[in-house]
Design a protein around this motif. Structure first.
Motif, PDB file in Angstrom:
ATOM      1  N   ALA A   2     -10.228 -14.463  -6.189  1.00 20.19           N
ATOM      2  CA  ALA A   2     -11.127 -14.047  -7.274  1.00 20.19           C
ATOM      3  C   ALA A   2     -10.408 -13.999  -8.624  1.00 20.19           C
ATOM      4  O   ALA A   2     -11.021 -14.262  -9.661  1.00 20.19           O
ATOM      5  CB  ALA A   2     -11.734 -12.690  -6.947  1.00 20.19           C
ATOM      6  N   ASP A   3      -9.114 -13.663  -8.612  1.00 15.58           N
ATOM      7  CA  ASP A   3      -8.374 -13.611  -9.875  1.00 15.58           C
ATOM      8  C   ASP A   3      -8.304 -14.982 -10.536  1.00 15.58           C
ATOM      9  O   ASP A   3      -8.325 -15.075 -11.764  1.00 15.58           O
ATOM     10  CB  ASP A   3      -6.957 -13.065  -9.659  1.00 15.58           C
ATOM     11  N   CYS A   4      -8.247 -16.040  -9.754  1.00 14.70           N
ATOM     12  CA  CYS A   4      -8.240 -17.393 -10.320  1.00 14.70           C
ATOM     13  C   CYS A   4      -9.540 -17.659 -11.058  1.00 14.70           C
ATOM     14  O   CYS A   4      -9.544 -18.204 -12.166  1.00 14.70           O
ATOM     15  CB  CYS A   4      -8.054 -18.442  -9.225  1.00 14.70           C
ATOM     16  N   HIS A   5     -10.632 -17.254 -10.455  1.00 15.22           N
ATOM     17  CA  HIS A   5     -11.935 -17.456 -11.086  1.00 15.22           C
ATOM     18  C   HIS A   5     -12.057 -16.618 -12.352  1.00 15.22           C
ATOM     19  O   HIS A   5     -12.569 -17.092 -13.366  1.00 15.22           O
ATOM     20  CB  HIS A   5     -13.058 -17.144 -10.106  1.00 15.22           C
ATOM     21  N   ALA A   6     -11.582 -15.380 -12.302  1.00 15.89           N
ATOM     22  CA  ALA A   6     -11.624 -14.516 -13.489  1.00 15.89           C
ATOM     23  C   ALA A   6     -10.791 -15.112 -14.623  1.00 15.89           C
ATOM     24  O   ALA A   6     -11.189 -15.067 -15.792  1.00 15.89           O
ATOM     25  CB  ALA A   6     -11.125 -13.115 -13.132  1.00 15.89           C
ATOM     26  N   TYR A   7      -9.656 -15.681 -14.282  1.00 22.05           N
ATOM     27  CA  TYR A   7      -8.779 -16.318 -15.268  1.00 22.05           C
ATOM     28  C   TYR A   7      -9.501 -17.488 -15.934  1.00 22.05           C
ATOM     29  O   TYR A   7      -9.475 -17.637 -17.164  1.00 22.05           O
ATOM     30  CB  TYR A   7      -7.515 -16.790 -14.541  1.00 22.05           C
ATOM     31  N   LEU A   8     -10.166 -18.310 -15.140  1.00 23.77           N
ATOM     32  CA  LEU A   8     -10.909 -19.452 -15.675  1.00 23.77           C
ATOM     33  C   LEU A   8     -12.084 -19.005 -16.537  1.00 23.77           C
ATOM     34  O   LEU A   8     -12.347 -19.578 -17.593  1.00 23.77           O
ATOM     35  CB  LEU A   8     -11.399 -20.343 -14.538  1.00 23.77           C
ATOM     36  N   VAL A   9     -12.782 -17.983 -16.108  1.00 22.52           N
ATOM     37  CA  VAL A   9     -13.915 -17.467 -16.885  1.00 22.52           C
ATOM     38  C   VAL A   9     -13.422 -16.924 -18.220  1.00 22.52           C
ATOM     39  O   VAL A   9     -14.012 -17.202 -19.270  1.00 22.52           O
ATOM     40  CB  VAL A   9     -14.694 -16.391 -16.091  1.00 22.52           C
ATOM     41  N   PHE A  10     -12.357 -16.154 -18.194  1.00 21.94           N
ATOM     42  CA  PHE A  10     -11.810 -15.618 -19.437  1.00 21.94           C
ATOM     43  C   PHE A  10     -11.433 -16.747 -20.392  1.00 21.94           C
ATOM     44  O   PHE A  10     -11.782 -16.720 -21.568  1.00 21.94           O
ATOM     45  CB  PHE A  10     -10.590 -14.729 -19.169  1.00 21.94           C
ATOM     46  N   GLY A  11     -10.738 -17.756 -19.896  1.00 17.55           N
ATOM     47  CA  GLY A  11     -10.333 -18.884 -20.732  1.00 17.55           C
ATOM     48  C   GLY A  11     -11.517 -19.625 -21.325  1.00 17.55           C
ATOM     49  O   GLY A  11     -11.482 -20.070 -22.467  1.00 17.55           O
ATOM     50  N   ALA A  12     -12.597 -19.740 -20.549  1.00 13.49           N
ATOM     51  CA  ALA A  12     -13.794 -20.446 -21.023  1.00 13.49           C
ATOM     52  C   ALA A  12     -14.604 -19.602 -22.004  1.00 13.49           C
ATOM     53  O   ALA A  12     -15.108 -20.111 -23.002  1.00 13.49           O
ATOM     54  CB  ALA A  12     -14.672 -20.840 -19.836  1.00 13.49           C
ATOM     55  N   GLU A  13     -14.701 -18.307 -21.743  1.00 12.05           N
ATOM     56  CA  GLU A  13     -15.544 -17.452 -22.573  1.00 12.05           C
ATOM     57  C   GLU A  13     -14.841 -16.898 -23.806  1.00 12.05           C
ATOM     58  O   GLU A  13     -15.494 -16.510 -24.764  1.00 12.05           O
ATOM     59  CB  GLU A  13     -16.099 -16.300 -21.738  1.00 12.05           C
ATOM     60  N   GLN A  14     -13.518 -16.865 -23.767  1.00 14.05           N
ATOM     61  CA  GLN A  14     -12.743 -16.327 -24.894  1.00 14.05           C
ATOM     62  C   GLN A  14     -11.640 -17.312 -25.295  1.00 14.05           C
ATOM     63  O   GLN A  14     -10.456 -16.989 -25.255  1.00 14.05           O
ATOM     64  CB  GLN A  14     -12.114 -14.978 -24.501  1.00 14.05           C
ATOM     65  N   PRO A  15     -11.985 -18.541 -25.679  1.00 15.78           N
ATOM     66  CA  PRO A  15     -10.958 -19.557 -25.930  1.00 15.78           C
ATOM     67  C   PRO A  15      -9.977 -19.195 -27.049  1.00 15.78           C
ATOM     68  O   PRO A  15      -8.797 -19.523 -26.955  1.00 15.78           O
ATOM     69  CB  PRO A  15     -11.765 -20.811 -26.276  1.00 15.78           C
ATOM     70  N   GLU A  16     -10.444 -18.496 -28.073  1.00  9.85           N
ATOM     71  CA  GLU A  16      -9.537 -18.132 -29.170  1.00  9.85           C
ATOM     72  C   GLU A  16      -8.512 -17.098 -28.706  1.00  9.85           C
ATOM     73  O   GLU A  16      -7.331 -17.203 -29.016  1.00  9.85           O
ATOM     74  CB  GLU A  16     -10.318 -17.598 -30.381  1.00  9.85           C
ATOM     75  N   LEU A  17      -8.973 -16.107 -27.955  1.00  8.02           N
ATOM     76  CA  LEU A  17      -8.051 -15.093 -27.448  1.00  8.02           C
ATOM     77  C   LEU A  17      -7.103 -15.695 -26.414  1.00  8.02           C
ATOM     78  O   LEU A  17      -5.919 -15.362 -26.372  1.00  8.02           O
ATOM     79  CB  LEU A  17      -8.816 -13.919 -26.852  1.00  8.02           C
ATOM     80  N   TYR A  18      -7.625 -16.573 -25.580  1.00  3.02           N
ATOM     81  CA  TYR A  18      -6.777 -17.243 -24.591  1.00  3.02           C
ATOM     82  C   TYR A  18      -5.683 -18.030 -25.305  1.00  3.02           C
ATOM     83  O   TYR A  18      -4.509 -17.942 -24.949  1.00  3.02           O
ATOM     84  CB  TYR A  18      -7.616 -18.179 -23.709  1.00  3.02           C
ATOM     85  N   ALA A  19      -6.056 -18.783 -26.326  1.00  2.65           N
ATOM     86  CA  ALA A  19      -5.081 -19.565 -27.089  1.00  2.65           C
ATOM     87  C   ALA A  19      -4.054 -18.655 -27.755  1.00  2.65           C
ATOM     88  O   ALA A  19      -2.861 -18.970 -27.799  1.00  2.65           O
ATOM     89  CB  ALA A  19      -5.790 -20.428 -28.126  1.00  2.65           C
ATOM     90  N   LEU A  20      -4.499 -17.510 -28.258  1.00  5.70           N
ATOM     91  CA  LEU A  20      -3.591 -16.571 -28.907  1.00  5.70           C
ATOM     92  C   LEU A  20      -2.531 -16.066 -27.931  1.00  5.70           C
ATOM     93  O   LEU A  20      -1.353 -15.954 -28.278  1.00  5.70           O
ATOM     94  CB  LEU A  20      -4.384 -15.399 -29.488  1.00  5.70           C
ATOM     95  N   LEU A  21      -2.920 -15.800 -26.708  1.00  5.88           N
ATOM     96  CA  LEU A  21      -1.969 -15.319 -25.709  1.00  5.88           C
ATOM     97  C   LEU A  21      -0.872 -16.342 -25.414  1.00  5.88           C
ATOM     98  O   LEU A  21       0.240 -15.979 -25.052  1.00  5.88           O
ATOM     99  CB  LEU A  21      -2.688 -14.960 -24.406  1.00  5.88           C
ATOM    100  N   PHE A  22      -1.184 -17.623 -25.578  1.00  4.46           N
ATOM    101  CA  PHE A  22      -0.221 -18.658 -25.239  1.00  4.46           C
ATOM    102  C   PHE A  22       0.358 -19.383 -26.450  1.00  4.46           C
ATOM    103  O   PHE A  22       1.062 -20.367 -26.302  1.00  4.46           O
ATOM    104  CB  PHE A  22      -0.859 -19.681 -24.294  1.00  4.46           C
ATOM    105  N   SER A  23       0.059 -18.900 -27.633  1.00  4.61           N
ATOM    106  CA  SER A  23       0.557 -19.590 -28.822  1.00  4.61           C
ATOM    107  C   SER A  23       2.061 -19.399 -28.973  1.00  4.61           C
ATOM    108  O   SER A  23       2.637 -18.437 -28.484  1.00  4.61           O
ATOM    109  CB  SER A  23      -0.181 -19.118 -30.064  1.00  4.61           C
ATOM    110  N   ARG A  24       2.670 -20.348 -29.656  1.00  5.36           N
ATOM    111  CA  ARG A  24       4.119 -20.311 -29.857  1.00  5.36           C
ATOM    112  C   ARG A  24       4.489 -19.274 -30.903  1.00  5.36           C
ATOM    113  O   ARG A  24       3.702 -18.986 -31.784  1.00  5.36           O
ATOM    114  CB  ARG A  24       4.612 -21.678 -30.327  1.00  5.36           C
ATOM    115  N   PRO A  25       5.721 -18.765 -30.830  1.00  2.00           N
ATOM    116  CA  PRO A  25       6.165 -17.828 -31.868  1.00  2.00           C
ATOM    117  C   PRO A  25       6.093 -18.482 -33.243  1.00  2.00           C
ATOM    118  O   PRO A  25       6.322 -19.680 -33.382  1.00  2.00           O
ATOM    119  CB  PRO A  25       7.615 -17.525 -31.491  1.00  2.00           C
TER     120      PRO A  25
END
Length: 132
Positions: A2-25
């Motif tokens: 279920a955590d995999c699905h939650a991760y995918l949903v978060f990435g799809a529904e919150q793309p800006e926040l997802y990108a922020l978490l993985f952005s470079r310094p």
């Protein structure tokens, strides 16, 4: 998983926040990675709650996935042989899927459910079958 699905949903529904978490310094004088993760947590907290938001930092997300894979191996749900390798492959695949969908939205993507299940099943449950 279920955590995999939650991760995918978060990435799809919150793309800006997802990108922020993985952005470079950023260059010197700008916010640090830690400050940007804190900013993302502050933005997410009203949406998903403080506890969940604080767990969405990349390292925490991976540790949850690693634990899930190890648990599936322990209870013989998964026949994966290496929890770290399997969790890393799953994380890379899920992350790649999120980014590809976000950056190439006009691609004729298969419907999310079956595609996600195929990725998770093949990586998390090699030589076996997913529970359920």
């Amino acid at each position: 998983m279920a955590d995999c699905h939650a991760y995918l949903v978060f990435g799809a529904e919150q793309p800006e926040l997802y990108a922020l978490l993985f952005s470079r310094p950023r260059p010197r004088g700008s916010s640090t990675t830690e400050e940007r993760v804190d900013q993302a947590v502050r933005q997410l907290a009203p949406i998903v709650g403080e506890t969940v938001a604080s767990q969405l930092a990349p390292a925490e997300a991976f540790s949850i996935l690693l634990r899930d894979v190890a648990d599936a191996m322990y209870d013989d749900t998964s026949r994966a042989e290496d929890a770290l390798a399997t969790a890393t492959a799953l994380w890379a695949a899920l992350h790649g899927l999120i980014l590809l969908r976000a950056h190439i939205p006009r691609f004729p993507w298969p419907s999310p459910g079956p595609l996600e299940e195929e990725i998770i099943s093949r990586l998390a449950f090699p030589h076996g079958r997913a529970p359920g």
